[in-house]
Write a protein that holds these residues in place. Structure first.
Motif, PDB file in Angstrom:
ATOM      1  N   TRP A   1       1.926   0.236 -47.770  1.00 52.62           N
ATOM      2  CA  TRP A   1       1.095   0.061 -48.956  1.00 52.62           C
ATOM      3  C   TRP A   1       0.214  -1.185 -48.857  1.00 52.62           C
ATOM      4  CZ3 TRP A   1       1.836  -4.537 -51.407  1.00 52.62           C
ATOM      5  CH2 TRP A   1       3.083  -5.159 -51.269  1.00 52.62           C
ATOM      6  N   MET A   2       0.563  -2.115 -47.980  1.00 55.67           N
ATOM      7  CA  MET A   2      -0.206  -3.358 -47.853  1.00 55.67           C
ATOM      8  C   MET A   2      -1.483  -3.184 -47.032  1.00 55.67           C
ATOM      9  SD  MET A   2       2.781  -6.109 -47.031  1.00 55.67           S
ATOM     10  CE  MET A   2       1.633  -7.474 -46.986  1.00 55.67           C
TER      11      MET A   2
ATOM     12  N   ASP B   1      -4.906  -1.909 -45.863  1.00 56.95           N
ATOM     13  CA  ASP B   1      -6.094  -1.268 -46.430  1.00 56.95           C
ATOM     14  C   ASP B   1      -6.858  -0.496 -45.365  1.00 56.95           C
ATOM     15  OD1 ASP B   1      -7.919  -0.680 -48.508  1.00 56.95           O
ATOM     16  OD2 ASP B   1      -9.236  -2.281 -47.822  1.00 56.95           O
TER      17      ASP B   1
ATOM     18  N   LEU C   1      -5.341  -6.333 -44.792  1.00 51.88           N
ATOM     19  CA  LEU C   1      -4.325  -6.152 -45.829  1.00 51.88           C
ATOM     20  C   LEU C   1      -4.973  -6.300 -47.198  1.00 51.88           C
ATOM     21  CD1 LEU C   1      -1.489  -8.411 -44.355  1.00 51.88           C
ATOM     22  CD2 LEU C   1      -1.868  -5.968 -43.973  1.00 51.88           C
ATOM     23  N   SER C   2      -4.504  -5.517 -48.133  1.00 54.99           N
ATOM     24  CA  SER C   2      -4.981  -5.623 -49.506  1.00 54.99           C
ATOM     25  C   SER C   2      -3.774  -5.478 -50.419  1.00 54.99           C
ATOM     26  CB  SER C   2      -6.013  -4.531 -49.799  1.00 54.99           C
ATOM     27  OG  SER C   2      -6.491  -4.668 -51.110  1.00 54.99           O
ATOM     28  N   ALA C   3      -3.374  -6.596 -51.005  1.00 55.06           N
ATOM     29  CA  ALA C   3      -2.194  -6.581 -51.863  1.00 55.06           C
ATOM     30  C   ALA C   3      -2.324  -7.681 -52.899  1.00 55.06           C
ATOM     31  CB  ALA C   3      -0.928  -6.792 -51.031  1.00 55.06           C
ATOM     32  N   ARG C   4      -1.859  -7.394 -54.091  1.00 55.08           N
ATOM     33  CA  ARG C   4      -1.902  -8.369 -55.188  1.00 55.08           C
ATOM     34  C   ARG C   4      -3.310  -8.936 -55.379  1.00 55.08           C
ATOM     35  NH1 ARG C   4       2.765 -12.241 -53.433  1.00 55.08           N
ATOM     36  NH2 ARG C   4       4.413 -10.783 -53.015  1.00 55.08           N
TER      37      ARG C   4
ATOM     38  N   GLY D   1       7.086  -7.598 -46.777  1.00 53.90           N
ATOM     39  CA  GLY D   1       5.685  -7.831 -47.091  1.00 53.90           C
ATOM     40  C   GLY D   1       5.462  -8.870 -48.160  1.00 53.90           C
ATOM     41  N   ASP D   2       6.294  -8.857 -49.201  1.00 51.72           N
ATOM     42  CA  ASP D   2       6.142  -9.840 -50.280  1.00 51.72           C
ATOM     43  C   ASP D   2       6.389 -11.263 -49.781  1.00 51.72           C
ATOM     44  OD1 ASP D   2       5.427  -8.038 -52.322  1.00 51.72           O
ATOM     45  OD2 ASP D   2       7.535  -7.479 -52.599  1.00 51.72           O
TER      46      ASP D   2
ATOM     47  N   LEU E   1       3.361 -12.391 -47.628  1.00 46.62           N
ATOM     48  CA  LEU E   1       2.221 -12.773 -48.465  1.00 46.62           C
ATOM     49  C   LEU E   1       2.458 -14.104 -49.166  1.00 46.62           C
ATOM     50  CD1 LEU E   1       1.026  -9.467 -50.156  1.00 46.62           C
ATOM     51  CD2 LEU E   1      -0.142 -10.800 -48.403  1.00 46.62           C
TER      52      LEU E   1
END
Length: 196
Positions: free
Chosen positions: A63-64, A66, A128-131, A184-185, A188
């Motif tokens: 999910w991270m 992109d 990556l695209s997260a938060r 992943g969290d 990041l």
């Protein structure tokens, strides 16, 4: 006029094939096979993006990620000489911070790389695209996204570079290789702390 008997023979063979009743045992075996396959697929609830840095195959939650693109020129930033930030990279007109993930994970890139696999993408920029944040890093090879059964995740062996890493959550089999799963969290959060 000799075509008529051949045509009738073909029709009777087709009629026999279609009219043949399946045996109960064959039907039960087919039903068991389909049910087992469906159970196997239902168990694949995890999704991981697999890539290589140096000699290590790693996985981030899918999910991270992109996009994965060809490498781009990285423009260094003044007064940023620490190992984590490589610089800025242009991704579709947007300046994106490019990090050295191997620096964060403290990987030894001098370790010999494994033999390159078939159908794998060599050197790529992973975005990556997260938060609501976009970051990029360079990978030596990309294997792509794969589904896995979370109950089949193994412990990280003590001989692996990530054995003492707080970012490592386990090892997952992807085809013929094992990949170290990364949290992943945590990755990041650590990047954001160091970017300050």
């Amino acid at each position: 006029m000799n075509d008529k008997p051949a045509s009738e023979a073909a029709q009777s063979a087709v009629a026999r094939l279609l009219g043949r009743a399946s045996e109960d045992e064959e039907l039960q075996q087919a039903a068991r096979h389909i049910a087992t396959r469906a159970d196997d697929l239902r168990a694949l609830t995890g999704s991981v993006f697999v890539f290589r840095l140096g000699g290590e195959w790693l996985g981030l939650p899918a999910w991270m990620v992109d996009e994965v693109i060809e490498p781009r020129p990285i423009h260094s930033l003044p007064h940023r000489r620490e190992g984590l930030v490589r610089g800025l990279v242009n991704v579709r007109g947007q300046l994106t911070v490019c990090v050295a993930l191997e620096s964060l994970l403290q990987l030894d890139l001098s370790r010999p790389a494994p033999e390159r696999g078939r159908n794998l993408l060599s050197k790529r920029l992973v975005v990556l695209s997260a938060r609501e944040q976009r970051l990029a890093f360079e990978s030596d090879e990309v294997h792509g996204s794969h589904r896995y059964d979370p109950t089949g995740v193994g412990n990280v062996p003590g001989t692996v570079a990530l054995s003492d890493s707080p970012f490592s959550t386990g090892v997952v089999a992807v085809g013929e290789r094992n990949a170290g799963l990364l949290d992943g969290d945590l990755v990041l959060s650590a990047i954001n702390r160091r970017l300050g």
